[in-house]
Design a protein around this motif. Structure first.
Motif, PDB file in Angstrom:
ATOM      1  N   ASN A   1      32.603  -8.418  -5.116  1.00  0.00           N
ATOM      2  CA  ASN A   1      32.767  -9.088  -3.819  1.00  0.00           C
ATOM      3  C   ASN A   1      34.105  -9.831  -3.740  1.00  0.00           C
ATOM      4  OD1 ASN A   1      30.600  -8.291  -2.372  1.00  0.00           O
ATOM      5  ND2 ASN A   1      29.351 -10.087  -2.774  1.00  0.00           N
TER       6      ASN A   1
ATOM      7  N   ILE B   1      36.816  -7.379  -3.190  1.00  0.00           N
ATOM      8  CA  ILE B   1      36.887  -6.963  -1.776  1.00  0.00           C
ATOM      9  C   ILE B   1      37.741  -7.958  -0.995  1.00  0.00           C
ATOM     10  CG2 ILE B   1      35.492  -6.792   0.350  1.00  0.00           C
ATOM     11  CD1 ILE B   1      33.249  -5.575  -1.378  1.00  0.00           C
ATOM     12  N   LEU B   2      37.536  -9.237  -1.299  1.00  0.00           N
ATOM     13  CA  LEU B   2      38.284 -10.299  -0.616  1.00  0.00           C
ATOM     14  C   LEU B   2      39.759 -10.262  -1.007  1.00  0.00           C
ATOM     15  CD1 LEU B   2      37.418 -12.569   1.278  1.00  0.00           C
ATOM     16  CD2 LEU B   2      37.265 -14.079  -0.683  1.00  0.00           C
TER      17      LEU B   2
ATOM     18  N   LYS C   1      39.884  -6.016   1.944  1.00  0.00           N
ATOM     19  CA  LYS C   1      38.968  -5.049   2.567  1.00  0.00           C
ATOM     20  C   LYS C   1      37.825  -5.744   3.304  1.00  0.00           C
ATOM     21  CE  LYS C   1      39.730  -1.407  -0.842  1.00  0.00           C
ATOM     22  NZ  LYS C   1      39.240  -0.973  -2.155  1.00  0.00           N
ATOM     23  N   ALA C   2      37.688  -7.056   3.095  1.00  0.00           N
ATOM     24  CA  ALA C   2      36.554  -7.778   3.692  1.00  0.00           C
ATOM     25  C   ALA C   2      36.622  -7.773   5.223  1.00  0.00           C
ATOM     26  CB  ALA C   2      36.538  -9.209   3.180  1.00  0.00           C
ATOM     27  N   ARG C   3      35.424  -7.644   5.838  1.00  0.00           N
ATOM     28  CA  ARG C   3      35.354  -7.671   7.297  1.00  0.00           C
ATOM     29  C   ARG C   3      35.059  -9.090   7.788  1.00  0.00           C
ATOM     30  NH1 ARG C   3      32.898  -2.814   9.241  1.00  0.00           N
ATOM     31  NH2 ARG C   3      34.265  -1.092   8.724  1.00  0.00           N
ATOM     32  N   ALA C   4      34.320  -9.849   6.960  1.00  0.00           N
ATOM     33  CA  ALA C   4      33.936 -11.208   7.359  1.00  0.00           C
ATOM     34  C   ALA C   4      33.910 -12.120   6.140  1.00  0.00           C
ATOM     35  CB  ALA C   4      32.559 -11.172   8.015  1.00  0.00           C
ATOM     36  N   LEU C   5      34.137 -13.401   6.392  1.00  0.00           N
ATOM     37  CA  LEU C   5      34.169 -14.382   5.303  1.00  0.00           C
ATOM     38  C   LEU C   5      33.229 -15.528   5.665  1.00  0.00           C
ATOM     39  CD1 LEU C   5      35.565 -15.448   2.702  1.00  0.00           C
ATOM     40  CD2 LEU C   5      37.349 -16.379   4.155  1.00  0.00           C
ATOM     41  N   ARG C   6      32.251 -15.791   4.801  1.00  0.00           N
ATOM     42  CA  ARG C   6      31.302 -16.881   5.072  1.00  0.00           C
ATOM     43  C   ARG C   6      32.004 -18.220   4.871  1.00  0.00           C
ATOM     44  NH1 ARG C   6      27.779 -13.703   1.872  1.00  0.00           N
ATOM     45  NH2 ARG C   6      26.347 -12.518   3.157  1.00  0.00           N
TER      46      ARG C   6
ATOM     47  N   THR D   1      31.665 -19.569   1.388  1.00  0.00           N
ATOM     48  CA  THR D   1      32.550 -18.898   0.412  1.00  0.00           C
ATOM     49  C   THR D   1      33.951 -19.519   0.492  1.00  0.00           C
ATOM     50  OG1 THR D   1      31.309 -16.863   0.746  1.00  0.00           O
ATOM     51  CG2 THR D   1      33.422 -16.660  -0.369  1.00  0.00           C
TER      52      THR D   1
END
Lengths: 73, 188
Positions: free
Chosen positions: A31, A34-35, A39-44, A47
């Motif tokens: 994960n 990905i960040l 490539k990440a689509r969304a970030l909490r 996080t």
């Protein structure tokens, strides 16, 4: 995408490895990768909070807005 | 009831479809010869053989005798109705070319069935391996739906057509699910 993740740069400045950071913020290596690779689509928000806390930085240090050349945003 | 993983409904279905595929495959190999044989006995050359059997020039066991001489009631017993007899008589009087066209027609239906069974098995194997929402499954369901449309047209089957519409609708649902899954996987 117009948002660029600068995690790799901040990690290099702090001299911290991906595995170490993943362990500290309780995230899997994949994960975080990905960040890191953007490539990440969304970030909490939690996080982002954990990243800022462990890296001692502001959200703005991790994210950068660069408009697309076609102006799509 | 388990739907995913080993010893689940999906695993059972995959096994069942594997057996069915082999049975249909054997049928596909035998069908042209069986149909060719049936057609032969309705031709003048075949009728000569039949009359030779009737005269006792060729000795056959009871069942083969009944089959060759067209005593279908004796061969199939109670299951052979008057309608079946009418159909058989109708078939016997069809032009030879029409009878031979039935062989590629039957083969086309069987090949379609093989493709549908094969793709369905792959789909159930994916479900067994916990792969639900992915592009491969969307493609498989879409192909199965389209093959079922072709099957329903070939066999004039309304139920297959309804099933294919349901499958194509399911394909769209899985497609939306795939996008959501991708969104979820890429949320950190």
């Amino acid at each position: 995408m117009a948002i660029i993740f600068r995690l790799d740069r901040v990690m290099a400045d702090r001299k911290i490895s991906l595995g170490e950071l993943a362990r500290r913020i309780d995230l899997t290596d994949s994960n975080l990768s990905i960040l890191k690779t953007g490539k990440a689509r969304a970030l909490r928000v939690n996080t982002l909070d954990a990243l800022c806390r462990e890296l001692g930085c502001q959200p703005g240090d991790l994210l950068e807005y660069r408009p697309d050349e076609d102006g799509a945003g | 009831m388990k739907y995913f993983g080993n010893r689940s409904v999906s695993s059972f279905m995959a096994g069942l479809l594997r057996v069915s595929w082999h049975l249909v495959f054997i049928t596909a190999l035998i069908a042209p010869f069986a149909m060719g044989g049936i057609i032969f006995f309705t031709t003048p050359a075949g009728e000569k053989v039949v009359s030779a059997i009737e005269k006792g020039e060729i000795n056959l066991c009871d069942r083969d005798h009944a089959r060759a001489t067209g005593d279908l009631k004796k061969e199939f017993g109670k299951d052979f109705t008057d309608k079946d007899k009418r159909d058989w008589e109708e078939f016997k009087h069809l032009p030879l070319a029409v009878k031979f066209v039935m062989i590629p027609y039957a083969e086309a239906v069987i090949v379609l069935l093989l493709l549908i069974i094969g793709k369905s098995r792959r789909l159930f194997l994916n479900f067994r391996d916990n792969i639900m929402f992915n592009a491969g499954n969307v493609r498989l369901i879409s192909v199965i739906g389209k093959l079922l449309v072709a099957f329903s047209i070939l066999t004039f089957s309304l139920s297959s057509l309804v099933l294919s519409v349901v499958l194509l609708m399911m394909c769209e649902i899985i497609r939306s699910g795939t996008l959501l899954q991708e969104e979820h996987d890429l949320t950190v």
